[in-house]
Design a protein around this motif. Structure first.
Motif, short mmCIF file in Angstrom:
data_model
loop_
_atom_site.label_atom_id
_atom_site.label_comp_id
_atom_site.label_asym_id
_atom_site.label_seq_id
_atom_site.Cartn_x
_atom_site.Cartn_y
_atom_site.Cartn_z
N LEU A 199 10.22 45.76 60.71
CA LEU A 199 9.07 46.60 61.03
C LEU A 199 9.15 47.04 62.49
O LEU A 199 9.31 46.21 63.39
CB LEU A 199 7.77 45.82 60.79
CG LEU A 199 6.47 46.61 60.84
CD1 LEU A 199 6.41 47.63 59.72
CD2 LEU A 199 5.27 45.67 60.77
N ASP A 239 10.10 54.99 48.73
CA ASP A 239 9.28 54.96 49.94
C ASP A 239 8.55 56.28 50.16
O ASP A 239 7.38 56.28 50.57
CB ASP A 239 10.17 54.66 51.15
CG ASP A 239 10.56 53.19 51.23
OD1 ASP A 239 9.75 52.35 50.80
OD2 ASP A 239 11.68 52.89 51.70
N ASP A 252 3.56 49.21 52.36
CA ASP A 252 4.89 48.97 52.95
C ASP A 252 5.70 50.26 52.97
O ASP A 252 6.40 50.54 53.96
CB ASP A 252 5.61 47.89 52.14
CG ASP A 252 7.03 47.68 52.61
OD1 ASP A 252 7.22 47.15 53.71
OD2 ASP A 252 7.97 48.07 51.88
N PHE A 279 0.62 45.14 48.23
CA PHE A 279 0.89 45.83 49.49
C PHE A 279 2.18 46.65 49.44
O PHE A 279 2.73 47.03 50.48
CB PHE A 279 0.96 44.84 50.66
CG PHE A 279 -0.29 44.04 50.85
CD1 PHE A 279 -1.37 44.55 51.55
CD2 PHE A 279 -0.41 42.77 50.31
CE1 PHE A 279 -2.53 43.82 51.71
CE2 PHE A 279 -1.56 42.02 50.46
CZ PHE A 279 -2.63 42.56 51.17
N MET A 280 2.66 46.94 48.23
CA MET A 280 3.92 47.67 48.09
C MET A 280 3.82 49.09 48.62
O MET A 280 4.70 49.58 49.33
CB MET A 280 4.37 47.69 46.63
CG MET A 280 5.69 48.39 46.38
SD MET A 280 6.21 48.28 44.66
CE MET A 280 4.92 49.26 43.87
N LEU A 310 4.50 52.47 55.82
CA LEU A 310 5.00 52.02 57.13
C LEU A 310 6.48 52.37 57.30
O LEU A 310 6.91 52.79 58.38
CB LEU A 310 4.78 50.52 57.28
CG LEU A 310 3.32 50.06 57.22
CD1 LEU A 310 3.24 48.54 57.39
CD2 LEU A 310 2.48 50.75 58.27
N ASP A 311 7.27 52.16 56.25
CA ASP A 311 8.70 52.50 56.32
C ASP A 311 8.90 53.98 56.61
O ASP A 311 9.78 54.37 57.39
CB ASP A 311 9.39 52.14 55.00
CG ASP A 311 9.53 50.64 54.82
OD1 ASP A 311 9.47 49.91 55.83
OD2 ASP A 311 9.69 50.19 53.67
N PRO A 346 14.40 46.26 56.18
CA PRO A 346 13.19 45.43 56.01
C PRO A 346 12.42 45.16 57.30
O PRO A 346 11.29 44.69 57.26
CB PRO A 346 13.73 44.13 55.41
CG PRO A 346 15.14 44.05 55.92
CD PRO A 346 15.64 45.48 55.96
N LEU A 357 -0.07 51.65 61.11
CA LEU A 357 -0.83 50.73 60.28
C LEU A 357 -2.24 50.57 60.83
O LEU A 357 -3.23 50.57 60.07
CB LEU A 357 -0.13 49.37 60.23
CG LEU A 357 -0.89 48.25 59.50
CD1 LEU A 357 -1.07 48.58 58.03
CD2 LEU A 357 -0.14 46.92 59.66
N HIS A 417 4.51 56.63 50.21
CA HIS A 417 3.80 57.26 51.32
C HIS A 417 2.90 58.38 50.83
O HIS A 417 1.74 58.50 51.25
CB HIS A 417 4.81 57.82 52.34
CG HIS A 417 4.20 58.68 53.38
ND1 HIS A 417 4.17 60.06 53.27
CD2 HIS A 417 3.58 58.38 54.55
CE1 HIS A 417 3.56 60.57 54.33
NE2 HIS A 417 3.18 59.57 55.11
#
Length: 322
Positions: free
Chosen positions: A137, A294, A110, A106-107, A113-114, A135, A145, A298
């Protein structure tokens, strides 16, 4: 025992510099627990070169998982009950979606989402980069999501439903239907794998090509020992997978009597990759001054979503009954 095999494989990979990057790529971008990895800057830089291979294997496993479970389901004669077929489609879609996101631990999700948490803040770029590193959310990430998973599930379910039309035919399959199923398995596996591998190659290329927006983090660490040859190698890999995808589009188009729609769809895919890639590079340079882990994650999630769109589109062209 699995840990012992994992440790033995990682020790073997460390003996050869060629496999150092592969071992680190497997340890970072998959959930396979390789032990005993000695992280080095040169090895981390080479790890990005193996990202297309990681994507290719991921897509192959995803397709084999679907066809394997569907073959078992069909062999049990459950496909004669329409209600069970609908339930099976929902369950296999959920399984494939979990496998797609969980393959990398799930990296990448993540990172997706970031990114949207930071963009929703409307703050200056430096502050947005700090939010990406936080970290916690936020509410906007949860909303994104939901829509991301809903869209991915809808695309997977639609594609699975099209494939099921062949496997869940009434009565005993004819020789022609058996041959069609075999061709479906091979072409679907290769084509989907090429789509995902291309996405991984382009995301890795972005890390090499763009300056780093931060002086620390994964993108910085994994490109400290970068050369122009690394970026060119990823371009060649992406070009190779795109070429194979084009060849499969031509072969399948002729086999199913839909050559023109197949070539038009492939041309649209190629044009999209070029335009979107250029747009994303300029956007990242303009808004953030470079790339981070990140931002690359994305970008990869977006490309994977687009790959699902084209997987469904190819299935719609090739396998929808005339």
């Amino acid at each position: 025992m699995p840990w012992a095999y994992s440790l033995a494989i990682s020790k073997y990979m460390r003996r050869t510099s060629l496999f150092t990057g592969l071992a680190e790529a497997i340890a970072l971008y998959t959930i396979w627990p390789l032990r005993g990895i000695h992280w080095q800057s040169e090895g981390r830089s080479r790890a990005l070169l193996f990202m297309p291979l990681i994507g290719f294997v991921k897509a192959c496993l995803l397709t084999i998982l679907y066809f394997g479970l569907t073959a078992i389901y069909t062999a049990l004669n459950c496909s004669q009950i329409p209600l069970l077929n609908n339930l099976y489609s929902f369950l296999i879609t959920a399984l494939l979606l979990f496998f797609t996101a969980g393959f990398s631990g799930f990296m990448h999700l993540d990172a997706y989402l970031d990114y949207h948490d930071a963009r929703a803040s409307k703050l200056e770029p430096k502050r947005q980069l700090e939010i990406m590193a936080d970290p916690h959310l936020g509410a906007f990430a949860v909303i994104r999501l939901f829509f991301f998973l809903f869209t991915a599930a809808a695309l997977l379910y639609s594609t699975v439903s099209l494939y099921n039309k062949i496997f869940f035919g009434l009565g005993a399959p004819t020789a022609e239907e058996v041959q069609l199923s075999k061709m479906l398995f091979l072409s679907c596996t290769l084509q989907n794998a090429c789509l995902i591998a291309t996405a991984y190659a382009l995301a890795a290329r972005l890390v090499y090509n763009l300056p780093k927006a931060k002086e620390h983090g994964l993108a910085h660490d994994f490109s400290q020992v970068q050369t122009k040859q690394h970026a060119n190698s990823l371009v060649l890999m992406a070009s190779f997978f795109v070429a194979v995808n084009g060849l499969l589009s031509y072969v399948n188009g002729r086999s199913f009597g839909r050559l023109l729609p197949a070539l038009v769809l492939f041309s649209s895919y190629l044009i999209f990759l070029i335009i979107f890639g250029q747009f994303k590079e300029r956007q990242l340079l303009r808004k953030f001054g470079g790339i981070t882990g990140d931002l690359a994650g994305h970008y990869l999630c977006i490309l994977e979503m687009i790959s699902l769109v084209f997987c469904f589109a190819f299935a719609l062209i090739f396998y929808l009954p005339q």
